[in-house]
Scaffold this motif. Structure first.
Motif, PDB file in Angstrom:
ATOM      1  N   GLY A  80      43.434  14.038  48.265  1.00 38.91           N
ATOM      2  CA  GLY A  80      41.976  13.937  48.339  1.00 38.91           C
ATOM      3  C   GLY A  80      41.431  14.848  49.427  1.00 38.91           C
ATOM      4  O   GLY A  80      42.123  15.142  50.407  1.00 38.91           O
ATOM      5  N   VAL A  81      40.192  15.304  49.264  1.00 42.91           N
ATOM      6  CA  VAL A  81      39.656  16.250  50.234  1.00 42.91           C
ATOM      7  C   VAL A  81      38.395  15.714  50.899  1.00 42.91           C
ATOM      8  O   VAL A  81      37.643  16.461  51.510  1.00 42.91           O
ATOM      9  CB  VAL A  81      39.369  17.618  49.577  1.00 42.91           C
ATOM     10  CG1 VAL A  81      40.679  18.323  49.241  1.00 42.91           C
ATOM     11  CG2 VAL A  81      38.515  17.477  48.335  1.00 42.91           C
ATOM     12  N   SER A  82      38.162  14.419  50.789  1.00 36.77           N
ATOM     13  CA  SER A  82      36.952  13.872  51.408  1.00 36.77           C
ATOM     14  C   SER A  82      37.276  12.769  52.407  1.00 36.77           C
ATOM     15  O   SER A  82      36.396  11.999  52.783  1.00 36.77           O
ATOM     16  CB  SER A  82      36.004  13.356  50.323  1.00 36.77           C
ATOM     17  OG  SER A  82      36.645  12.334  49.592  1.00 36.77           O
ATOM     18  N   GLY A  83      38.531  12.693  52.797  1.00 39.03           N
ATOM     19  CA  GLY A  83      38.895  11.694  53.804  1.00 39.03           C
ATOM     20  C   GLY A  83      38.935  10.275  53.279  1.00 39.03           C
ATOM     21  O   GLY A  83      38.978   9.324  54.062  1.00 39.03           O
ATOM     22  N   ALA A  84      38.944  10.127  51.961  1.00 43.21           N
ATOM     23  CA  ALA A  84      38.950   8.777  51.385  1.00 43.21           C
ATOM     24  C   ALA A  84      40.217   8.022  51.738  1.00 43.21           C
ATOM     25  O   ALA A  84      40.216   6.791  51.762  1.00 43.21           O
ATOM     26  CB  ALA A  84      38.795   8.850  49.868  1.00 43.21           C
ATOM     27  N   ALA A  85      41.296   8.735  52.014  1.00 44.41           N
ATOM     28  CA  ALA A  85      42.551   8.060  52.369  1.00 44.41           C
ATOM     29  C   ALA A  85      42.826   8.111  53.879  1.00 44.41           C
ATOM     30  O   ALA A  85      43.899   7.714  54.328  1.00 44.41           O
ATOM     31  CB  ALA A  85      43.709   8.680  51.585  1.00 44.41           C
ATOM     32  N   HIS A  86      41.867   8.602  54.637  1.00 42.73           N
ATOM     33  CA  HIS A  86      42.043   8.621  56.095  1.00 42.73           C
ATOM     34  C   HIS A  86      42.137   7.205  56.653  1.00 42.73           C
ATOM     35  O   HIS A  86      41.369   6.317  56.256  1.00 42.73           O
ATOM     36  CB  HIS A  86      40.841   9.297  56.778  1.00 42.73           C
ATOM     37  CG  HIS A  86      40.863  10.794  56.742  1.00 42.73           C
ATOM     38  ND1 HIS A  86      41.815  11.528  56.096  1.00 42.73           N
ATOM     39  CD2 HIS A  86      40.003  11.704  57.307  1.00 42.73           C
ATOM     40  CE1 HIS A  86      41.555  12.812  56.249  1.00 42.73           C
ATOM     41  NE2 HIS A  86      40.471  12.954  56.967  1.00 42.73           N
ATOM     42  N   VAL A  87      43.025   7.032  57.587  1.00 45.48           N
ATOM     43  CA  VAL A  87      43.081   5.775  58.338  1.00 45.48           C
ATOM     44  C   VAL A  87      42.068   5.872  59.472  1.00 45.48           C
ATOM     45  O   VAL A  87      42.017   6.875  60.193  1.00 45.48           O
ATOM     46  CB  VAL A  87      44.496   5.549  58.899  1.00 45.48           C
ATOM     47  CG1 VAL A  87      44.525   4.310  59.792  1.00 45.48           C
ATOM     48  CG2 VAL A  87      45.500   5.420  57.761  1.00 45.48           C
TER      49      VAL A  87
END
Ligand SMILES: Cc1cc2nc3c(=O)[nH]c(=O)nc-3n(C[C@H](O)[C@H](O)[C@H](O)COP(=O)(O)OP(=O)(O)OC[C@H]3O[C@@H](n4cnc5c(N)ncnc54)[C@H](O)[C@@H]3O)c2cc1C
Ligand SMILES: Cc1cc2nc3c(=O)[nH]c(=O)nc-3n(C[C@H](O)[C@H](O)[C@H](O)COP(=O)(O)OP(=O)(O)OC[C@H]3O[C@@H](n4cnc5c(N)ncnc54)[C@H](O)[C@@H]3O)c2cc1C
Lengths: 459, 459
Positions: A80-87
């Motif tokens: 993903g490139v929108s930080g949707a999986a960022h912690v």
């Protein structure tokens, strides 16, 4: 680690069979702490990464997390490139890559049933044996998972003709926040029983439930494919070219637009020299029984004028499509480079790019653009040299924000296919009214009242 | 009429400008009291029928109804066949047929913006001037409204290739239960900002909000169209024919299946004699640049064997498609005849029809079938002679219920395109789990906490 966290992990280990790996090595935590989207500041590590092997594992993980109020980020390949999986805080990451069986392909029904961790490419390989394909093909198709594609409602190159992910998702099995398993949608191409919950979960970026199984519509592999590359003197001319193709009533399977800076990057990467031939390029793929006629029509449409067309049947255009497919995103966005994803009404693409260049000039930033031109979906990349001029990061962020506002003013959207994730949440309020955002929060609360499913993302 | 009802009507008249007609003549009430779906018992009349002329009218009507807790049934042309527009208790009917402007057609964007009362056919006429079409084409397209099509997520003949209504709806303006106006979705082909509320409202049968404006994707009118009719010895053979077409990787724009009793009805209606030639028929439309090749491929696929094909270019097949399009539903369903709308996985169509015939024989009822065969969407009509045998109505209803259960057991759905409405609500619990139904009720409560929007329908 606090006592309650230790207790949670202990219970998690007990609740899961041996096969469901739980990782807490720093390396694994780091690897699972973010996606390809820009990261502001240092990565935040999750408490643990869990790799469920079965749907029951997912249910157990959610049940326990629900009890403990522990946030859970579902994760596919992390492309993903929108930080949707960022912690962003205390949480566990549930990595679904090992829940990756192709459960069945029913060629006569033109349907595949898969687990979420199946790689898009692998599904296509399996379908190809039956002369079928899974149409949604994000440029990340060799890495990204079908579950991630569904959770982001991914687009891709051939969605102008075949539709985005949503159009290929017939039904879903979803594990809810509290661990309950539900089945929504249908096994059939058509079905209108009740509200369209399948579409609600599709594109919800892991905030409403965990996709654990999907019934997908397959399409016929095209009997013929013809690729044409067309070099135009300028980007404006290339956008006019998109209109000419539309006026010829040709619906290409792929219709990609590349501007000069993008062509230069391809040239560098692949030791080619397209940049010397013109100022922008269209890559066109025609497919199906009409491909031959459509190629003729397109060649005629561009027969006079300053365009250069690849010769018929030559491998050049096909190579260029492959290059385009694999060129972007090898390196992650960083503070000095931001990839965007606006979409505007098709007729306004040229105008949008003009505005974009004005903005770039005004703020002294660089811009290059590729576009899924058949959809009006543009991927500008804005960047600054870290050492250049004054306040490069402020210039970049101002240019970025202006580029988004202009897209919205033109009746466009902040995100054509990448999703809101973490990075575009503020912009969402520019595009949607407070009432509309409130409804989404209400739906979120309805399905996840403890706010443990990827909290703070998507809406 | 009670005092509070009189008061409501008085306030309604005051709240609306002269132009927004309020009807309480019995004739108008009766006309607006039901759709084409079966009616059990006597029609129930609404308190009044209102014809909003503007979005503001709709807002005023909803605001007042919300205050008074007055149920409102939105109504298009009333061609629905599942009782979704039936009046079942105290309510007003909001007839949207006069909110019927085509606001704009933007040919270069391939987009139309319309009010909900626009007739499907009229939109297509307007789009045709630009060489475009609005693809969803329920057989009722000459009567039904775009708003009704959206509220039912209508299918149609050409949706095998071009998708159902949902695939053509980009954005919606919705008046909520309390009169607030929201805009959901997008102006562009692609867009994934936030949850997919557009799909949530699409197909919600007037229970979540009132569609007052829609942004619709248009498609290219095909440059070529070729129709072929194929008569097969039996229905089973015709279903095998559907598979042969799929195996030839041809995606027809239209692929309709007619069984023998249906052919007999067409023969009667149009003084033709197709019934003598075989036991079932496929009507195939090929379109686009590939049509010519596809026709050749199909003719080859059926060149040997006992099939009879219409000759190339002859008007026969086209006439048959028109006949099919206009043949059904001229008369409403009644107690003795029920039209169904199941969909099953494509490969099971033949098996389903065999089961259907067994059921019909067992309960001594008549059955005929037409199908959108490209989608696996079947429309069986079950009927009994009023005077025949014992308990004809019980036999009919038992056969009907069995036919639905068998479809579900095959992994199918109770409704491929007509919607749940009033008539299929009980069956919904056969198809969907209690959890899934509960989520839908929760969403309904969220958006319509007073339960005034077409209460008791769809879920
Ligand atoms: C080189 C490159 C090219 C790209 N090209 C495109 C393109 O052409 N089109 C496009 O649309 N995108 C593109 N992307 C973006 C990205 O690949 C897509 O968004 C893709 O769908 C993400 O899949 P993933 O498996 O990597 O998901 P992840 O990045 O792991 O997750 C994405 C989101 O989905 C959620 N999620 C993942 N799996 C599940 C699940 N099973 N259940 C519930 N939620 C889940 C996550 O929580 C997160 O919110 C590209 C990215 C790269 C790096
Ligand atoms: C001869 C015939 C052939 C048919 N063929 C097909 C077919 O091929 N495919 C198919 O799918 N259906 C078919 N139908 C069924 C029917 O035509 C469709 O369901 C159509 O979409 C209904 O449109 P309408 O304007 O008549 O809506 P109505 O019947 O008036 O209303 C249908 C539903 O939509 C709601 N509604 C209407 N307008 C709005 C609005 N603006 N906002 C919110 N809710 C609204 C109503 O409350 C109701 O729940 C057929 C019907 C007939 C009689």
């Amino acid at each position: 680690m606090s006592d309650s966290q230790l207790e949670f992990l202990k219970q998690l280990r007990e609740a899961l069979p041996m096969a469901a790996k739980i990782e807490d090595r720093r390396e694994a935590l780091l690897e699972n702490s973010r996606d390809f989207g820009q990261l502001v500041g240092e990565p935040v590590l999750p408490l643990a990464v869990v790799y469920p092997q079965t749907v029951a594992d997912v249910q157990n993980i959610m049940r326990l997390s629900y009890e403990h109020g522990m946030p859970v980020i579902s994760r596919g390949a992390g492309t993903g490139v929108s930080g949707a999986a960022h912690v962003t805080g205390l949480c566990i990451v549930m990595n679904l890559m090992q829940l990756n069986r192709i459960i069945e392909i029913r060629p006569e029904d033109e349907v595949a049933v898969v687990e979420p961790g199946v790689i898009n490419y692998d599904l296509n390989e399996a379908a190809a044996e039956f002369g079928l394909m899974y149409a949604p093909d994000p440029a990340s198709y060799k890495m990204s998972t079908v579950g991630g594609n569904i959770a982001t409602n991914a687009g891709g190159l051939r969605c102008a003709k075949y539709g985005v992910t949503r159009e290929s998702v017939l039904g879903l099995d979803i594990v809810l926040a509290d661990g309950r398993l539900i089945r929504v949608g249908k096994n059939t191409f058509k079905g209108v029983a009740g509200y369209d919950l399948t579409s609600l979960f599709t594109g919800s970026e892991g905030t409403l439930g965990v996709v654990v199984r999907a019934v997908l519509r397959l399409r016929y592999q095209p009997v013929d494919e013809r690729d044409v590359s067309i070099v135009f003197p300028s980007l404006e001319a290339a956008v006019m070219g998109v209109q000419s193709i539309a006026r010829a009533r040709v619906q290409p399977a792929i219709l990609e637009l590349l501007d000069l800076p993008t062509i230069r990057i391809l040239d560098e990467q692949y030791q080619t020299d397209y940049a010397s031939r013109g100022g922008a390029m269209l890559l066109v793929r025609l497919d199906g029984y009409g491909a031959e006629k459509e190629e003729t029509v397109i060649r005629e449409a561009f027969s006079d004028g300053p365009m250069t067309l690849s010769s018929s049947g030559a491998p050049e255009a096909t190579q260029l499509i492959e290059m385009r497919r694999t060129s972007r995103g090898d390196t992650k966005d960083d503070a000095y480079r931001m990839g965007e994803d606006v979409a505007v009404p098709k007729s306004l693409m040229a105008k949008y790019v003009q505005e974009l260049r004005k903005i770039a000039t005004a703020h002294d930033v660089d811009v290059r653009v590729i576009a899924h031109a058949g959809d009006g979906n543009l991927h500008p990349t804005l960047s600054v040299e870290p050492e250049s001029g004054e306040n490069p990061l402020i210039r970049l962020s101002e240019a970025l924000e202006e580029s988004i506002r202009v897209a919205i003013d033109m009746g466009g959207t902040i995100t054509g296919e990448h999703g809101v994730g973490l990075i575009k949440r503020e912009w969402l309020t520019w595009e949607q009214s407070q009432d509309v955002i409130q409804i989404q929060h209400d739906i979120k609360s309805l399905l996840d009242e403890k706010n443990i499913l990827n909290p703070g993302k998507a809406i």
